[in-house]
Design a protein around this motif. Structure first.
Motif, PDB file in Angstrom:
ATOM      1  N   LEU A  36      19.474 -34.391  13.770  1.00 20.88           N
ATOM      2  CA  LEU A  36      18.706 -33.231  14.187  1.00 20.88           C
ATOM      3  C   LEU A  36      19.111 -31.999  13.376  1.00 20.88           C
ATOM      4  N   ALA A  37      20.407 -31.843  13.130  1.00 20.51           N
ATOM      5  CA  ALA A  37      20.896 -30.716  12.339  1.00 20.51           C
ATOM      6  C   ALA A  37      20.395 -30.774  10.904  1.00 20.51           C
ATOM      7  N   ARG A  38      20.095 -31.982  10.431  1.00 21.07           N
ATOM      8  CA  ARG A  38      19.587 -32.146   9.071  1.00 21.07           C
ATOM      9  C   ARG A  38      18.051 -32.100   9.027  1.00 21.07           C
ATOM     10  N   GLY A  39      17.438 -31.825  10.173  1.00 22.14           N
ATOM     11  CA  GLY A  39      15.992 -31.700  10.215  1.00 22.14           C
ATOM     12  C   GLY A  39      15.238 -33.007  10.253  1.00 22.14           C
ATOM     13  N   LYS A  40      15.931 -34.114  10.523  1.00 25.11           N
ATOM     14  CA  LYS A  40      15.288 -35.426  10.590  1.00 25.11           C
ATOM     15  C   LYS A  40      15.049 -35.788  12.059  1.00 25.11           C
ATOM     16  N   GLU A  41      14.017 -35.199  12.642  1.00 24.16           N
ATOM     17  CA  GLU A  41      13.789 -35.351  14.076  1.00 24.16           C
ATOM     18  C   GLU A  41      13.441 -36.782  14.464  1.00 24.16           C
ATOM     19  N   GLU A  42      12.741 -37.494  13.586  1.00 26.31           N
ATOM     20  CA  GLU A  42      12.361 -38.879  13.905  1.00 26.31           C
ATOM     21  C   GLU A  42      13.597 -39.752  14.072  1.00 26.31           C
ATOM     22  N   PHE A  43      14.557 -39.609  13.154  1.00 23.59           N
ATOM     23  CA  PHE A  43      15.786 -40.378  13.261  1.00 23.59           C
ATOM     24  C   PHE A  43      16.582 -39.942  14.487  1.00 23.59           C
ATOM     25  N   ALA A  44      16.641 -38.629  14.697  1.00 26.35           N
ATOM     26  CA  ALA A  44      17.389 -38.097  15.831  1.00 26.35           C
ATOM     27  C   ALA A  44      16.855 -38.650  17.153  1.00 26.35           C
ATOM     28  N   GLN A  45      15.538 -38.756  17.237  1.00 30.03           N
ATOM     29  CA  GLN A  45      14.922 -39.247  18.476  1.00 30.03           C
ATOM     30  C   GLN A  45      15.340 -40.682  18.768  1.00 30.03           C
TER      31      GLN A  45
END
Length: 397
Positions: A236-245
């Motif tokens: 999420l901190a790296r802006g990769k919301e799909e992976f974060a989810q």
């Protein structure tokens, strides 16, 4: 039977403590702890009484049986009474265990400053707890808390904390080398956090996944969930919301399996758009949360999808792909047998069948389910169940 009543009490307390630290479902632990307290009191076993009272206070909080997340009390006693030495002289290692467990829970709530205070209180009593698994848990969460506090710490404090983290990791590495079952995932997760805060994001990605896999392999459910949560925050901190989810939903499911009701609610409040809005399985007392969580398709989809996506990226040939998908689905469901059914031209057909006891997967070339002999002693599957699920479009366990 032998009359060694004090040692019976010691054993009962240690068995419960070990189960908590291993990550077994905690939904029944509090009631179990309060039930055995009467035996400890009857036999005047002060050490066992103090140990279980302390754990019961933290369990009540984690199970959402207190007014709010910073309220530590249970039916038997609250924190102020427990720590008031004027009322009773508590066993020092029991107090140490209490502060370590409390620090763990406060860290899970992201209350880092309060968690650090609990760690400092435990540190003063560590000499009374040497040789126990609590020391390793203290090491683990002490490092995670210090890493979490790094961004807001002064330069001098950062240097001191970093030295402490390195010392903790040297000890954890030694334990991990001697017994990877218990300690490897802890070492790897702290290393992942170190890599994250050091800007080594590529190393962090690998370390998070290795920590998750190690925790899963040895059934440390709570730490597998934590590793998924920290990985989600990293992405999420790296802006990769799909992976974060993906990782956060796995963390949410892991905490459900662990039975940590308040932590589950905490994630749902922080990430409501990512979490299933359906009622948690752990809230239904008629359901065995461990068995259900390991069999319900609702808690299996992500693990299957992640592994399946890896298989897809490696496979082009359809038959080979089907075999890998079937094997992955069966493993993640904990099933004996799996059947892949697809809809073709308005009819349901069987494309593949696999068995946990065999690496072979039978490709059935679109066999209609209507052709199955339901009167056979060993039918391939239950047609009525297939038709029910196809009609309702709902998972069925």
């Amino acid at each position: 039977q032998s009359g060694m009543i004090q040692f019976a009490g010691f054993s009962m307390a240690h068995i419960l403590l070990n189960r908590i630290y291993h990550g077994e479902n905690i939904a029944l632990f509090l009631d179990e702890a309060l039930n055995i307290l009467s035996f400890f009191r009857k036999t005047q076993n002060q050490w066992s009484t103090d140990c279980i009272l302390g754990q019961s206070i933290v369990l009540a909080n984690l199970l959402d049986r207190t007014q709010h997340k910073l309220d530590f009390c249970c039916d038997e006693i609250d924190e102020s009474q427990y720590l008031d030495e004027k009322e009773t002289v508590r066993t020092p290692n029991a107090i140490c265990y209490y502060h370590i467990f409390k620090a763990q829970v406060l860290y899970l709530y992201n209350e880092l400053d309060l968690a650090a205070i609990s760690v400092e209180k435990a540190q003063k009593l560590l000499a009374f707890s040497s040789g126990t698994i609590h020391i390793a848990t203290y090491n683990f969460y002490y490092s995670l808390i210090l890493i979490g506090l790094q961004p807001t710490a002064s330069l001098e404090t950062r240097t001191e904390d970093w030295n402490q983290i390195e010392a903790n990791q040297a000890q954890m590495k030694n334990w991990a080398d001697l017994c990877p079952d218990n300690f490897l995932h802890k070492y790897l997760l702290v290393e992942a956090e170190i890599a994250r805060i050091s800007g080594k994001w590529y190393e962090a990605v690998d370390l998070y996944d290795r920590a998750i896999e190690s925790a899963r392999k040895y059934d440390f459910t709570q730490n597998e969930a934590l590793a998924n949560e920290l990985a989600a925050k990293f992405w999420l901190a790296r802006g990769k919301e799909e992976f974060a989810q993906i990782y956060m939903r796995k963390a949410h499911q892991g905490y459900q399996i662990w039975g940590a009701t308040r932590k589950v609610k905490d994630i749902e409040e922080r990430y409501p758009e990512w979490c299933n809005s359906k009622p948690s399985l752990i809230n239904d007392p008629s359901i065995d949360p461990v068995t259900t969580a390991k069999t319900s398709t609702e808690l299996l989809d992500l693990a299957t999808v992640i592994k399946a996506s890896q298989a897809i990226s490696l496979e082009i040939e359809l038959d080979s792909l089907l075999k890998k998908l079937m094997k992955t689905a069966i493993e993640n469901a904990g099933a004996q047998k799996g059947v892949l059914i697809l809809e073709k031209e308005g009819n349901w057909v069987i494309e593949a069948e696999g068995n946990v006891d065999s690496n072979d997967v039978m490709i059935l070339q679109s066999m209609p389910i209507d052709s199955i002999d339901v009167d056979s002693q060993t039918p391939l599957l239950s047609v009525s169940i297939v038709n029910y699920v196809a009609r309702t479009q709902e998972s069925l366990v």
